[in-house]
Motif scaffolding. Structure first.
Motif, mmCIF file in Angstrom:
data_model
loop_
_atom_site.group_PDB
_atom_site.id
_atom_site.type_symbol
_atom_site.label_atom_id
_atom_site.label_comp_id
_atom_site.label_asym_id
_atom_site.label_seq_id
_atom_site.Cartn_x
_atom_site.Cartn_y
_atom_site.Cartn_z
ATOM 1 N N ASP A 235 0.826 -1.254 0.218
ATOM 2 C CA ASP A 235 0.105 -0.224 -0.162
ATOM 3 C C ASP A 235 0.901 1.029 -0.091
ATOM 4 N N VAL A 236 2.123 1.149 0.594
ATOM 5 C CA VAL A 236 2.980 2.142 0.532
ATOM 6 C C VAL A 236 3.290 2.462 -0.658
ATOM 7 N N HIS A 237 3.960 1.428 -1.280
ATOM 8 C CA HIS A 237 4.337 1.528 -2.727
ATOM 9 C C HIS A 237 3.171 2.033 -3.614
ATOM 10 N N VAL A 238 1.993 1.786 -3.587
ATOM 11 C CA VAL A 238 0.935 2.341 -4.374
ATOM 12 C C VAL A 238 0.842 3.957 -4.187
ATOM 13 N N ASP A 239 0.720 4.286 -2.837
ATOM 14 C CA ASP A 239 0.612 5.714 -2.350
ATOM 15 C C ASP A 239 1.980 6.415 -3.076
ATOM 16 N N ARG A 240 3.093 6.038 -2.763
ATOM 17 C CA ARG A 240 4.248 6.841 -3.343
ATOM 18 C C ARG A 240 4.291 6.934 -4.733
ATOM 19 N N MET A 241 3.668 5.841 -5.586
ATOM 20 C CA MET A 241 3.795 6.077 -7.019
ATOM 21 C C MET A 241 2.850 7.368 -7.529
ATOM 22 N N ALA A 242 2.030 7.754 -6.650
ATOM 23 C CA ALA A 242 1.199 8.983 -7.047
ATOM 24 C C ALA A 242 2.150 10.377 -7.390
ATOM 25 N N ALA A 243 3.396 10.191 -6.708
ATOM 26 C CA ALA A 243 4.136 11.642 -6.869
ATOM 27 C C ALA A 243 5.242 11.471 -8.099
ATOM 28 N N VAL A 244 5.316 10.264 -8.421
ATOM 29 C CA VAL A 244 6.335 9.613 -9.474
ATOM 30 C C VAL A 244 5.842 10.268 -10.754
ATOM 31 N N SER A 245 6.650 11.065 -11.678
ATOM 32 C CA SER A 245 6.094 11.403 -12.823
ATOM 33 C C SER A 245 7.235 10.547 -14.071
ATOM 34 N N THR A 246 8.176 10.214 -13.616
ATOM 35 C CA THR A 246 9.253 9.644 -14.286
ATOM 36 C C THR A 246 9.794 8.281 -13.653
ATOM 37 N N GLU A 247 10.077 7.334 -14.218
ATOM 38 C CA GLU A 247 10.748 6.250 -13.761
ATOM 39 C C GLU A 247 12.216 6.029 -14.629
ATOM 40 N N VAL A 248 13.291 6.017 -14.055
ATOM 41 C CA VAL A 248 14.643 5.846 -15.046
ATOM 42 C C VAL A 248 14.844 4.452 -14.282
ATOM 43 N N LEU A 249 15.060 3.538 -15.230
ATOM 44 C CA LEU A 249 15.458 2.076 -14.887
ATOM 45 C C LEU A 249 16.391 1.236 -15.931
ATOM 46 N N GLY A 250 17.100 0.452 -15.409
ATOM 47 C CA GLY A 250 17.918 -0.326 -16.130
ATOM 48 C C GLY A 250 17.065 -1.664 -16.973
ATOM 49 N N ARG A 251 17.777 -2.254 -17.928
ATOM 50 C CA ARG A 251 17.128 -3.184 -18.576
ATOM 51 C C ARG A 251 16.362 -4.396 -17.671
ATOM 52 N N LYS A 252 17.021 -4.749 -16.832
ATOM 53 C CA LYS A 252 16.631 -5.844 -16.155
ATOM 54 C C LYS A 252 15.357 -5.500 -15.182
ATOM 55 N N THR A 253 15.343 -4.452 -14.669
ATOM 56 C CA THR A 253 14.434 -3.794 -13.896
ATOM 57 C C THR A 253 13.168 -3.430 -14.808
ATOM 58 N N PHE A 254 13.494 -3.099 -16.034
ATOM 59 C CA PHE A 254 12.183 -2.501 -17.027
ATOM 60 C C PHE A 254 11.566 -4.109 -17.215
ATOM 61 N N GLU A 255 12.519 -5.264 -17.491
ATOM 62 C CA GLU A 255 11.957 -6.269 -17.986
ATOM 63 C C GLU A 255 11.044 -6.906 -16.832
ATOM 64 N N LEU A 256 11.423 -6.784 -15.714
ATOM 65 C CA LEU A 256 10.775 -7.154 -14.517
ATOM 66 C C LEU A 256 9.392 -6.574 -14.263
ATOM 67 N N MET A 257 9.489 -5.160 -14.537
ATOM 68 C CA MET A 257 8.383 -4.401 -14.280
ATOM 69 C C MET A 257 7.295 -4.411 -15.377
ATOM 70 N N GLN A 258 7.635 -5.002 -16.468
ATOM 71 C CA GLN A 258 6.527 -5.272 -17.569
ATOM 72 C C GLN A 258 5.436 -6.024 -17.190
ATOM 73 N N TYR A 259 5.499 -6.994 -16.158
ATOM 74 C CA TYR A 259 4.240 -7.415 -15.310
ATOM 75 C C TYR A 259 3.098 -6.557 -15.065
ATOM 76 N N TRP A 260 3.575 -5.240 -14.923
ATOM 77 C CA TRP A 260 2.512 -4.209 -14.427
ATOM 78 C C TRP A 260 1.810 -3.691 -15.586
ATOM 79 N N GLU A 261 2.500 -3.796 -16.823
ATOM 80 C CA GLU A 261 1.670 -3.319 -17.873
ATOM 81 C C GLU A 261 0.623 -3.831 -18.358
ATOM 82 N N THR A 262 0.252 -5.027 -18.163
ATOM 83 C CA THR A 262 -1.232 -5.376 -18.557
ATOM 84 C C THR A 262 -2.030 -6.071 -17.419
ATOM 85 N N ASP A 263 -3.142 -5.788 -17.054
ATOM 86 C CA ASP A 263 -3.828 -6.537 -16.301
ATOM 87 C C ASP A 263 -4.219 -7.992 -16.467
ATOM 88 N N PRO A 264 -4.036 -8.801 -15.558
ATOM 89 C CA PRO A 264 -4.405 -10.194 -15.935
ATOM 90 C C PRO A 264 -6.114 -10.420 -16.033
#
Length: 185
Positions: free
Chosen positions: A34-63
């Motif tokens: 829940d804290v992660h959800v709340d803190r994302m409200a302030a984030v406008s830009t995410e800078v990430l490397g390839r591995k983290t980008f690939e990991l976070m692809q999970y959140w790009e499409t709802d199951p």
């Protein structure tokens, strides 16, 4: 003008992943998520490397169906709504969809990203964040410290950096995880 922050979930001995590259031990419980959800409200830009980008692809499409909780749907909605800059010399623009690829994330390029941002710029992943931490560009550090020692692996912070920090906020959750927010002095 944005603000550059570094967020990491770490073992109590300072690792973001263990010696085998596993980080499943760091999965948040409901209160931490829940804290992660709340803190994302302030984030406008995410800078990430390839591995983290690939990991976070999970959140790009709802199951399909009811596989996610309401909080997971909200996190995914917020995640999809932020600009992503992928620091990778191996991924191409076609492989990252609508997101931006930067083959060589220099400190000057990172400064431009932060200057152009409308909110918080989160640099995510210890490898991509290391040069910014070494250069003193990070304005806030958020650590989610998990009560587990993994004995080695990917360090959350680069070696050889000396910074004086002030604890600005802290929360300890029922599962023993501590959220610590530090700012440079």
């Amino acid at each position: 003008m944005g603000k550059l922050i570094f967020t990491a979930t770490v073992s109590i001995d300072g690792y973001a992943a263990d010696a085998d590259g596993d980080f499943q031990w760091s999965a948040p419980n409901t209160a931490v998520f829940d804290v992660h959800v709340d803190r994302m409200a302030a984030v406008s830009t995410e800078v990430l490397g390839r591995k983290t980008f690939e990991l976070m692809q999970y959140w790009e499409t709802d199951p399909d169906g009811d596989a996610w909780t309401a909080a997971e749907h909200e996190f995914a909605r917020r995640w999809r709504g932020i600009e992503k800059v992928v620091a990778s010399s191996t991924l191409t623009a076609g492989e990252v969809g609508p997101h931006r690829v930067v083959p060589d994330l220099t400190l000057d390029e990172l400064r431009r990203i932060v200057a152009d941002a409308t909110g918080v710029v989160e640099i995510f992943g210890p490898t991509v964040a290391a040069p910014a931490i070494r250069a003193g560009l990070v304005e806030e550090f958020h650590f989610f410290v998990v009560p587990k020692m993994v004995g080695g692996g990917l360090r959350a912070l680069p070696d050889g950096v000396h910074l004086d920090l002030t604890l600005a906020e802290h929360t300890v959750f029922d599962n023993g995880t501590a959220h610590l927010r530090y700012v440079p002095r």
